[in-house]
Design a protein around this motif. Structure first.
Motif, PDB file in Angstrom:
ATOM      1  N   ASP A   1      -9.017  12.545  10.041  1.00 21.78           N
ATOM      2  CA  ASP A   1      -8.218  12.016   8.940  1.00 21.78           C
ATOM      3  C   ASP A   1      -7.611  13.163   8.138  1.00 21.78           C
ATOM      4  O   ASP A   1      -6.421  13.151   7.821  1.00 21.78           O
ATOM      5  CB  ASP A   1      -9.080  11.151   8.016  1.00 21.78           C
ATOM      6  CG  ASP A   1      -9.610   9.907   8.713  1.00 21.78           C
ATOM      7  OD1 ASP A   1      -8.896   9.354   9.565  1.00 21.78           O
ATOM      8  OD2 ASP A   1     -10.750   9.497   8.400  1.00 21.78           O
TER       9      ASP A   1
ATOM     10  N   ALA B   1     -13.408   9.968   4.450  1.00 17.77           N
ATOM     11  CA  ALA B   1     -12.501  10.456   5.483  1.00 17.77           C
ATOM     12  C   ALA B   1     -13.262  11.223   6.560  1.00 17.77           C
ATOM     13  O   ALA B   1     -14.302  11.837   6.293  1.00 17.77           O
ATOM     14  CB  ALA B   1     -11.442  11.355   4.858  1.00 17.77           C
TER      15      ALA B   1
ATOM     16  N   HIS C   1      -4.257  11.615   7.876  1.00 17.34           N
ATOM     17  CA  HIS C   1      -3.884  11.506   6.460  1.00 17.34           C
ATOM     18  C   HIS C   1      -3.201  12.763   5.933  1.00 17.34           C
ATOM     19  O   HIS C   1      -2.235  12.665   5.180  1.00 17.34           O
ATOM     20  CB  HIS C   1      -5.117  11.204   5.599  1.00 17.34           C
ATOM     21  CG  HIS C   1      -5.721   9.877   5.868  1.00 17.34           C
ATOM     22  ND1 HIS C   1      -6.986   9.538   5.446  1.00 17.34           N
ATOM     23  CD2 HIS C   1      -5.234   8.792   6.528  1.00 17.34           C
ATOM     24  CE1 HIS C   1      -7.250   8.309   5.829  1.00 17.34           C
ATOM     25  NE2 HIS C   1      -6.212   7.833   6.496  1.00 17.34           N
TER      26      HIS C   1
ATOM     27  N   THR D   1      -6.987  12.552   1.159  1.00 16.88           N
ATOM     28  CA  THR D   1      -7.692  11.349   1.588  1.00 16.88           C
ATOM     29  C   THR D   1      -6.953  10.101   1.157  1.00 16.88           C
ATOM     30  O   THR D   1      -6.916   9.088   1.877  1.00 16.88           O
ATOM     31  CB  THR D   1      -9.107  11.336   0.978  1.00 16.88           C
ATOM     32  OG1 THR D   1      -9.761  12.562   1.317  1.00 16.88           O
ATOM     33  CG2 THR D   1      -9.923  10.176   1.510  1.00 16.88           C
TER      34      THR D   1
ATOM     35  N   GLU E   1      -3.748   9.782   0.778  1.00 13.03           N
ATOM     36  CA  GLU E   1      -2.376   9.719   1.298  1.00 13.03           C
ATOM     37  C   GLU E   1      -2.155   8.385   1.996  1.00 13.03           C
ATOM     38  O   GLU E   1      -2.851   8.040   2.968  1.00 13.03           O
ATOM     39  CB  GLU E   1      -2.142  10.878   2.275  1.00 13.03           C
ATOM     40  CG  GLU E   1      -0.749  10.942   2.837  1.00 13.03           C
ATOM     41  CD  GLU E   1       0.217  11.650   1.882  1.00 13.03           C
ATOM     42  OE1 GLU E   1       1.304  12.026   2.324  1.00 13.03           O
ATOM     43  OE2 GLU E   1      -0.124  11.820   0.698  1.00 13.03           O
ATOM     44  N   ASP E   2      -1.197   7.631   1.526  1.00 12.20           N
ATOM     45  CA  ASP E   2      -0.974   6.275   2.016  1.00 12.20           C
ATOM     46  C   ASP E   2       0.118   6.275   3.090  1.00 12.20           C
ATOM     47  O   ASP E   2       1.282   6.020   2.830  1.00 12.20           O
ATOM     48  CB  ASP E   2      -0.581   5.360   0.854  1.00 12.20           C
ATOM     49  CG  ASP E   2      -0.474   3.897   1.278  1.00 12.20           C
ATOM     50  OD1 ASP E   2      -0.999   3.566   2.356  1.00 12.20           O
ATOM     51  OD2 ASP E   2       0.125   3.110   0.524  1.00 12.20           O
TER      52      ASP E   2
ATOM     53  N   GLY F   1      -0.183   8.178   9.338  1.00 12.64           N
ATOM     54  CA  GLY F   1      -0.634   9.400   9.974  1.00 12.64           C
ATOM     55  C   GLY F   1      -0.255   9.466  11.434  1.00 12.64           C
ATOM     56  O   GLY F   1       0.835   9.088  11.842  1.00 12.64           O
TER      57      GLY F   1
END
Length: 532
Positions: free
Chosen positions: A11, A33, A253, A520, A522-523, A526
């Protein structure tokens, strides 16, 4: 990019395993994460060879136990003088307001601190004391000791890193050592989605072991004798070229760059900070600017790359702050009680980078008497060198100036003004001012030049520009690079204008935790959002 293109995925990928990288990994892993840390060597970086001092205040548990009164406002008032424009006033207030809790967080994760207060002005306390005035606080209003040295004998950075590394692993972070990141991977929309590396993961056992041992052997000699360090490190680089294999790691992420500064990259120093030469490079071969270059490779902006902290300490022994620091024209250089980086910066601006500390017989006698009780072994050796090899003495100011190569008339005028003017124009506290009236007089050479016995340590302070709320790396136009964060000396931070002991490590913790939380959170999809 297809998932089969990745050798590993996580992640959050953290590049660099010093204090900043470890703190980022702890925050990200504790948030749930899957974290993978990469390090070119075996971890530790400059943190592990540091003094282990964390600058903290505003009412820490150790300050309270020592009977020290402090507040976030008083801490911010002093640090504003040091921080300058490196970060905004809001970020500095946040740093100070969170400071006591930050130190408690470190303790919760196994880093030990102690409340024993050092009674003397010093560059680094002995093993009897662990809380001290680590900056120039005494020259400003509302002073308080804020240097919190990790409770361990000797240079305690090794214990600080070991405890943070253990906390990262305990939180579930994976660690891929002997793995060098050399390129960030981006999707078509600019998101950073992975890292291209070269790793010794599949190298023969003897090659991995040799790489580890030879690097460790080269670090300390590389600080004190750079040419020897480079020679010792050549086999390490050869092993990497010969046995490292490509390794592509995906980041769902985000990627956090925490790979240190660039004090070991001579080309970057020549380009950005050519005035800094002759200093002792405080770092490891990993401080080669690689983290900064990774960011620049995807369009990141940099800042404060011209800021390098170079130190010239006058203490211990503490009696020496009663002396008078002058240049070759006999002019006053600065307040002698200031922190070594402030003194170093002032000496660097002197003609020929030359400066001398004038003391009389009384100050010198007190300094010699204090030396054994106030100094650790390395400080004792440096002071003995200064008192012997680098000192000239004479029965009058005129004669001692002539012997040292200082202008006699200028020195006499400076001493007269120093004796007459109150308060001191340079800002030295009244209780530290001593009349220099007892011959013989001595001039101690404290110039900045390459001397193994009396080195001038230095480290780089600038790095990638980041959003001060999230730690996201910024582009030249001020927009953020999606999926990319930076921390520690890879990023512009609280100490990027000037330095006092412990401020860099404190910033590593502050910025590392910030980057780990933000990466962690981050929306975006990925790796999975960018499959072909």
């Amino acid at each position: 990019m297809p998932s089969e293109a990745w050798h590993e995925t996580a992640d959050v990928v953290v590049v660099g395993f010093g204090a900043a990288g470890a703190c980022a990994a702890v925050e990200a892993a504790e948030a749930g994460a899957r974290v993978l840390i990469l390090d070119r060597f075996t971890g530790g970086g400059a943190t592990a060879i540091s003094g282990g001092v964390v600058y903290a205040g505003g009412g820490t548990r150790q300050q309270a136990q020592a009977g020290v009164a402090d507040s976030p406002e008083a801490m911010a008032g002093y640090l504003r003088e040091e921080v300058g424009d490196a970060v905004s006033a809001a970020t500095l207030r946040r740093f100070c307001a969170q400071s006591a809790a930050m130190l408690a967080w470190l303790e919760e994760h196994g880093v030990p601190f102690d409340a024993r207060l050092c009674p003397d002005k010093t560059s680094y306390p002995t093993n009897r004391h662990f809380l001290y005035y680590s900056g120039s606080e005494l020259s400003f209003a509302q002073p308080a000791p804020r240097g919190h040295r990790t409770h361990a004998p000797g240079a305690s950075g090794r214990v600080l890193f070991a405890r943070l590394a253990a906390a990262a692993r305990a939180a579930g972070a994976g660690v891929r050592v002997q793995t060098r990141a050399h390129r960030l991977i981006t999707a078509e929309d600019g998101h950073v989605i992975g890292v291209d590396c070269r790793s010794l993961r599949d190298a023969p056992a003897w090659a991995r072991r040799s790489h580890r041992v030879l690097h460790r052997w080269s670090v300390k000699p590389g600080i004190y004798v750079p040419a020897l360090g480079r020679t010792l490190h050549r086999p390490v680089s050869w092993l990497e070229r010969r046995y490292a294999r490509p390794l592509r790691i995906g980041a769902r992420h985000g990627v956090v760059l925490a790979a240190g500064g660039f004090v070991f990259d001579r080309e970057m120093l020549r380009e950005h900070a050519p005035a800094y030469r002759g200093g002792l490079r405080l770092g490891t071969p990993g401080d080669d600017g690689s983290g900064i270059r990774l960011g620049v490779g995807v369009g990141a902006a940099t800042g404060h790359l011209d800021r390098v902290s170079i130190w010239r300490f006058l203490t211990p022994p503490s009696a020496l702050v009663g002396g008078l620091l002058v240049d070759r024209d006999g002019r006053r250089v600065c307040d002698e009680s200031r922190y070594g980086a402030a003194i170093g910066d002032a000496v660097l601006r002197c003609p020929g980078r030359r400066a001398w500390l004038l003391v009389d017989a009384a100050v010198l006698a007190d300094a010699r008497r204090q030396l054994r009780g106030q100094a650790s072994w390395f400080q004792w050796l440096q002071a003995r060198w200064l008192f012997g090899v680098d000192r000239v003495s004479a029965p009058s100011l005129e004669r001692v100036a002539q012997k040292a190569g200082v202008d006699p008339a200028g020195l006499a005028a400076t001493v007269e003004a120093y004796t007459a003017d109150r308060p001191d124009p340079a800002g030295k506290p009244a209780e530290l001012i001593r009349p220099l009236v007892r011959p013989p007089y001595s001039l101690i050479d404290v110039s900045i030049r390459r001397r193994l016995a009396v080195p001038a340590p230095m480290l780089t302070l600038g790095g990638l520009r980041v959003d001060e709320v999230t730690g996201r790396v910024l582009r030249l136009d001020g927009s953020g690079v999606p999926g990319l964060f930076a921390a520690g000396r890879t990023a512009v931070g609280v100490c990027s204008h000037s330095y006092v002991s412990g401020l860099s490590l404190a910033d590593c913790v502050f910025s590392g935790r910030r980057a780990g939380r933000s990466a962690t959170a981050e929306d975006r999809g990925g790796v999975h959002a960018h499959r072909d």
